[in-house]
Design a protein around this motif. Structure first.
Motif, PDB file in Angstrom:
ATOM      1  N   THR A 347     -46.857  -0.789  66.336  1.00 61.11           N
ATOM      2  CA  THR A 347     -45.780  -1.650  65.848  1.00 61.11           C
ATOM      3  C   THR A 347     -45.479  -2.729  66.875  1.00 61.11           C
ATOM      4  OG1 THR A 347     -44.033  -0.310  66.850  1.00 61.11           O
ATOM      5  CG2 THR A 347     -44.729   0.294  64.605  1.00 61.11           C
ATOM      6  N   LEU A 348     -44.851  -3.798  66.411  1.00 64.67           N
ATOM      7  CA  LEU A 348     -44.408  -4.853  67.315  1.00 64.67           C
ATOM      8  C   LEU A 348     -43.318  -4.320  68.242  1.00 64.67           C
ATOM      9  CD1 LEU A 348     -44.346  -7.801  68.248  1.00 64.67           C
ATOM     10  CD2 LEU A 348     -42.720  -8.269  66.397  1.00 64.67           C
ATOM     11  N   ARG A 349     -42.434  -3.478  67.720  1.00 67.64           N
ATOM     12  CA  ARG A 349     -41.353  -2.907  68.499  1.00 67.64           C
ATOM     13  C   ARG A 349     -41.885  -2.167  69.717  1.00 67.64           C
ATOM     14  NH1 ARG A 349     -37.519  -4.235  70.477  1.00 67.64           N
ATOM     15  NH2 ARG A 349     -37.183  -5.343  68.510  1.00 67.64           N
ATOM     16  N   GLU A 350     -42.971  -1.441  69.539  1.00 68.47           N
ATOM     17  CA  GLU A 350     -43.583  -0.698  70.655  1.00 68.47           C
ATOM     18  C   GLU A 350     -43.984  -1.656  71.770  1.00 68.47           C
ATOM     19  OE1 GLU A 350     -47.567   2.007  71.552  1.00 68.47           O
ATOM     20  OE2 GLU A 350     -46.885   1.755  69.472  1.00 68.47           O
ATOM     21  N   LEU A 351     -44.602  -2.758  71.406  1.00 69.12           N
ATOM     22  CA  LEU A 351     -45.025  -3.748  72.398  1.00 69.12           C
ATOM     23  C   LEU A 351     -43.814  -4.392  73.063  1.00 69.12           C
ATOM     24  CD1 LEU A 351     -47.335  -5.453  73.699  1.00 69.12           C
ATOM     25  CD2 LEU A 351     -46.966  -7.101  71.860  1.00 69.12           C
ATOM     26  N   LYS A 501     -45.768 -10.736  48.914  1.00 69.75           N
ATOM     27  CA  LYS A 501     -44.338 -10.575  49.182  1.00 69.75           C
ATOM     28  C   LYS A 501     -44.119  -9.598  50.337  1.00 69.75           C
ATOM     29  CE  LYS A 501     -40.039  -9.066  47.005  1.00 69.75           C
ATOM     30  NZ  LYS A 501     -39.433  -8.425  45.812  1.00 69.75           N
ATOM     31  N   LYS A 502     -44.888  -8.514  50.303  1.00 66.22           N
ATOM     32  CA  LYS A 502     -44.777  -7.496  51.350  1.00 66.22           C
ATOM     33  C   LYS A 502     -45.127  -8.078  52.719  1.00 66.22           C
ATOM     34  CE  LYS A 502     -46.425  -2.846  52.495  1.00 66.22           C
ATOM     35  NZ  LYS A 502     -47.357  -1.772  52.100  1.00 66.22           N
ATOM     36  N   GLN A 503     -46.196  -8.903  52.763  1.00 65.39           N
ATOM     37  CA  GLN A 503     -46.608  -9.525  54.024  1.00 65.39           C
ATOM     38  C   GLN A 503     -45.544 -10.495  54.532  1.00 65.39           C
ATOM     39  OE1 GLN A 503     -50.671 -10.901  54.654  1.00 65.39           O
ATOM     40  NE2 GLN A 503     -51.365  -9.702  52.910  1.00 65.39           N
ATOM     41  N   LEU A 504     -44.902 -11.226  53.609  1.00 67.72           N
ATOM     42  CA  LEU A 504     -43.850 -12.163  53.988  1.00 67.72           C
ATOM     43  C   LEU A 504     -42.656 -11.419  54.577  1.00 67.72           C
ATOM     44  CD1 LEU A 504     -42.794 -15.054  54.040  1.00 67.72           C
ATOM     45  CD2 LEU A 504     -41.905 -14.699  51.724  1.00 67.72           C
ATOM     46  N   GLU A 505     -42.310 -10.288  53.986  1.00 66.88           N
ATOM     47  CA  GLU A 505     -41.205  -9.475  54.498  1.00 66.88           C
ATOM     48  C   GLU A 505     -41.520  -8.956  55.897  1.00 66.88           C
ATOM     49  OE1 GLU A 505     -40.770  -6.523  51.508  1.00 66.88           O
ATOM     50  OE2 GLU A 505     -39.516  -7.772  50.196  1.00 66.88           O
ATOM     51  N   THR A 511     -40.305 -11.748  63.000  1.00 66.15           N
ATOM     52  CA  THR A 511     -39.570 -12.894  63.541  1.00 66.15           C
ATOM     53  C   THR A 511     -38.189 -12.467  64.028  1.00 66.15           C
ATOM     54  OG1 THR A 511     -40.736 -14.376  62.017  1.00 66.15           O
ATOM     55  CG2 THR A 511     -38.709 -15.211  63.026  1.00 66.15           C
ATOM     56  N   GLU A 512     -37.523 -11.623  63.240  1.00 66.24           N
ATOM     57  CA  GLU A 512     -36.202 -11.119  63.631  1.00 66.24           C
ATOM     58  C   GLU A 512     -36.289 -10.302  64.918  1.00 66.24           C
ATOM     59  OE1 GLU A 512     -34.648  -8.948  60.339  1.00 66.24           O
ATOM     60  OE2 GLU A 512     -34.417 -10.729  59.064  1.00 66.24           O
ATOM     61  N   GLU A 513     -37.335  -9.475  65.035  1.00 63.06           N
ATOM     62  CA  GLU A 513     -37.511  -8.665  66.244  1.00 63.06           C
ATOM     63  C   GLU A 513     -37.753  -9.547  67.465  1.00 63.06           C
ATOM     64  OE1 GLU A 513     -40.602  -5.825  65.377  1.00 63.06           O
ATOM     65  OE2 GLU A 513     -39.125  -4.305  64.835  1.00 63.06           O
ATOM     66  N   MET A 514     -38.531 -10.621  67.266  1.00 65.64           N
ATOM     67  CA  MET A 514     -38.803 -11.533  68.378  1.00 65.64           C
ATOM     68  C   MET A 514     -37.515 -12.250  68.804  1.00 65.64           C
ATOM     69  SD  MET A 514     -42.008 -11.313  69.262  1.00 65.64           S
ATOM     70  CE  MET A 514     -42.527 -12.830  70.050  1.00 65.64           C
ATOM     71  N   MET A 515     -36.689 -12.633  67.845  1.00 67.84           N
ATOM     72  CA  MET A 515     -35.423 -13.298  68.169  1.00 67.84           C
ATOM     73  C   MET A 515     -34.483 -12.352  68.918  1.00 67.84           C
ATOM     74  SD  MET A 515     -35.667 -16.394  67.283  1.00 67.84           S
ATOM     75  CE  MET A 515     -33.967 -16.910  67.431  1.00 67.84           C
TER      76      MET A 515
END
Length: 592
Positions: A347-351, A501-505, A511-515
């Motif tokens: 996951t991005l969160r892990e990184l 749609k799933k990929q966009l979500e 993006t929210e996690e990066m912010m």
């Protein structure tokens, strides 16, 4: 050169050729290799007064600094000898021997004051060596101290007046040690014995009288009182019979006067025990490379016709050190990320969690090594570079994931592609068989570990690239009616839209996690900067309080002795220091 510097003999630090001061490159290379804190002891005085003998004793050697045996001055410029500190482990003792002041051979003595000023600026203990007694002649020879306000600036601001300038000197200047050689008097006043320190204190008392009549008498005394934070005195008997003095460095202690041997031992012991590490404003500890930069900055200012400015020297040093601190922090961040991140992360969160830890530690590396970061210029640069490197690791994480997924897809779906080529699905009911096989292989793909962030996207890209193949199999399947085929086409389109749609979500979530991470990074920078600035503010206030206490102490001594006019000279400096202390205590806001 090893960490414990080994210099068999002194080298010239600052050459004095035809009145021009030049820095010796070899000495700079030696300083640049000394990573330990340095205790810098400089000695000045008239030529042929035995300065070099004392410095050799501090170095633990019988010879080294040139003593000479005639009336000719031997030491030219400033010579340096770096030795392991005999009493402070992991410290280096830097000894600076200066050319004799008042050398008749020079004719033009204008740069004597610069040699004197450089010895003050570079040392943590400043030794002034004189002969005979502390009398008016000795004070007249110390006229260089009265010229320091004309030669040195404490602040770079153009509106700094002489009072504000000299008020700061006590915060920057070294300890003052006066060594009196060939002392023949009895140390007593009115029949009572006194210590050398009391002798110095009495000698530094000004004379009462009309200002114009006592000015030249009082000026050097008041300057020493005003500028130097701590004062010490040592007296020395004549070391040996006059005929033996020319061979002093060859004589054993047994051939010298016992009192002299004992006095030299006492002097050396004091220097070893009480001389402090060289520091800059803010409690910044000086090591070899920092001393190297101070030498270069001060000599460059002198040779360019400017006044050496202590604040500018610190800022110039900060520019070099902060640039290096940013690079060290970035290098640390990269090393730790490469060590701790197992690419690709699921996951991005892990990184980002690992990034947050590495970033925090990298900021700590920068904060520890940086100082005087005006307007947080370098910390802002670090924040920008860390963000860039974080984005680079995110791209790498995605690339590693995509690479891993493509390899998996090729391995897992290869049998399906071979079956299509062999015409396995080119028969009635072939489309249903194709869908079933695809579903099984997708399930197998999903079960594989270590695919990372691009697992779904890479799979969908692959399946989209095979849409024409699937459509061809659908149209060729004669067991399906035209209506059933149309329904299937619509189902595939709806599935594709759902996947998009799933990929966009997922993209929005990333993006929210990066912010959120960016905000956390900002808060971490502000937190550590706030702590550092608070520590620096406390350090500055402590320095100002010490300076103020010393000024008040000197003022009180003068008042007790009845020198009201002279004590009033301290009043403006005291008010200037009180004002600065008030400004320091009020603090300021942090903007990053």
């Amino acid at each position: 050169m090893a960490a414990d510097v080994q210099m068999p003999a002194p080298v010239c630090l600052i050459e004095n050729k035809k009145g021009e001061l030049m820095v010796n490159q070899k000495s700079l290379e030696i300083l640049s290799s000394i990573t330990k804190p340095v205790v810098v002891v400089a000695i000045v005085g008239l030529y042929r007064t035995g300065k070099s003998y004392l410095m050799n004793k501090l170095a633990g050697k019988k010879s080294g600094f040139s003593l000479g045996s005639t009336v000719q001055s031997h030491t030219k410029g400033i010579w340096m000898w770096c030795v392991p500190h005999p009493k402070k482990p992991n410290h280096t003792l830097v000894l600076l021997d200066t050319e004799g002041l008042g050398d008749v051979e020079k004719g033009d003595n204008k740069n004597d004051t610069w040699i004197f000023a450089l010895a003050v600026l570079l040392s943590s203990t400043f030794v002034y060596n004189s002969m005979g007694t502390i009398n008016q002649q000795a004070m007249d020879q110390l006229h260089y101290v009265t010229e320091l306000t004309d030669r040195i600036k404490s602040k770079s601001t153009p509106n700094t007046d002489d009072v504000e300038n000299s008020a700061e000197f006590v915060s920057f200047f070294p300890e003052f040690v006066w060594t009196v050689r060939d002392f023949t008097l009895e140390l007593e006043i009115n029949g009572k014995p006194i210590t050398p320190d009391e002798y110095l204190e009495i000698s530094l008392m000004p004379k009462k009288g009309k200002p114009e009549e006592v000015k030249m008498y009082n000026l050097p005394r008041l300057c020493i009182r005003q500028f130097f934070p701590k004062k010490k005195c040592f007296i020395f008997d004549r070391p040996a019979h006059r005929k033996k003095l020319s061979q002093l460095e060859k004589l054993h202690d047994s051939e010298l006067e016992p009192e002299f041997v004992e006095q030299v031992e006492s002097f050396c012991s004091y220097i070893f025990q009480h001389s402090n590490v060289k520091t800059l404003q803010g409690g910044i500890t000086v090591n070899g490379p920092r001393l190297e930069n101070l030498v270069l900055t001060y000599v460059q200012a002198i040779t360019s016709g400017d006044m050496p400015c202590m604040e500018n020297a610190v800022l110039a040093l900060a520019q070099i050190e902060n640039t290096a601190a940013v690079q060290r922090a970035l290098t640390y961040y990269e090393e730790m990320m490469n060590k701790r991140v197992q690419f690709p992360t699921e996951t991005l969160r892990e990184l980002l969690n690992i990034h947050a830890i590495c970033e925090k530690e990298a900021i700590e590396v920068f904060i520890k090594d940086s100082f005087k970061d005006v307007d947080q210029k370098f910390q802002k640069e670090l924040a920008s570079q860390l963000e860039t490197k974080r984005d680079g690791f995110c791209r790498r994480n995605q690339d590693e994931s995509a690479k891993r997924c493509r390899a998996l897809i090729q391995d897992i779906f290869n049998p399906l592609e071979e079956a299509v080529k062999d015409g396995t699905f080119s028969k009635p009911g072939g489309y249903g068989l194709f869908l079933q096989k695809t579903k099984e292989l997708k399930q197998k793909y999903y079960q594989q570990p270590g695919k990372g962030l691009q697992a779904e996207k890479t799979l969908q890209e692959y399946l989209m690239s095979k849409e024409d193949t699937a459509d061809a199999i659908l149209q060729a399947d004669q067991s399906l009616s035209a209506k059933e085929k149309d329904i299937e086409v619509e189902r595939v389109k709806a599935q594709a839209a759902e996947d998009a749609k799933k990929q966009l979500e997922e993209l929005q979530k990333k993006t929210e996690e990066m912010m959120k991470q960016k905000e956390k990074s900002h808060q971490e920078h502000v937190k550590q900067l706030t702590e550092k600035m608070e520590a620096e503010r406390k350090q500055l206030i402590a320095e100002q309080e010490r300076a103020l206490a010393l000024k008040l102490q000197e003022q009180e001594q003068l008042l007790r002795a009845g020198f009201r006019n002279e004590a009033e000279q301290f009043e403006k400096q005291i008010k200037s220091l009180e004002k600065r202390m008030s400004e320091s205590k009020s603090g300021g806001c942090i903007i990053l």
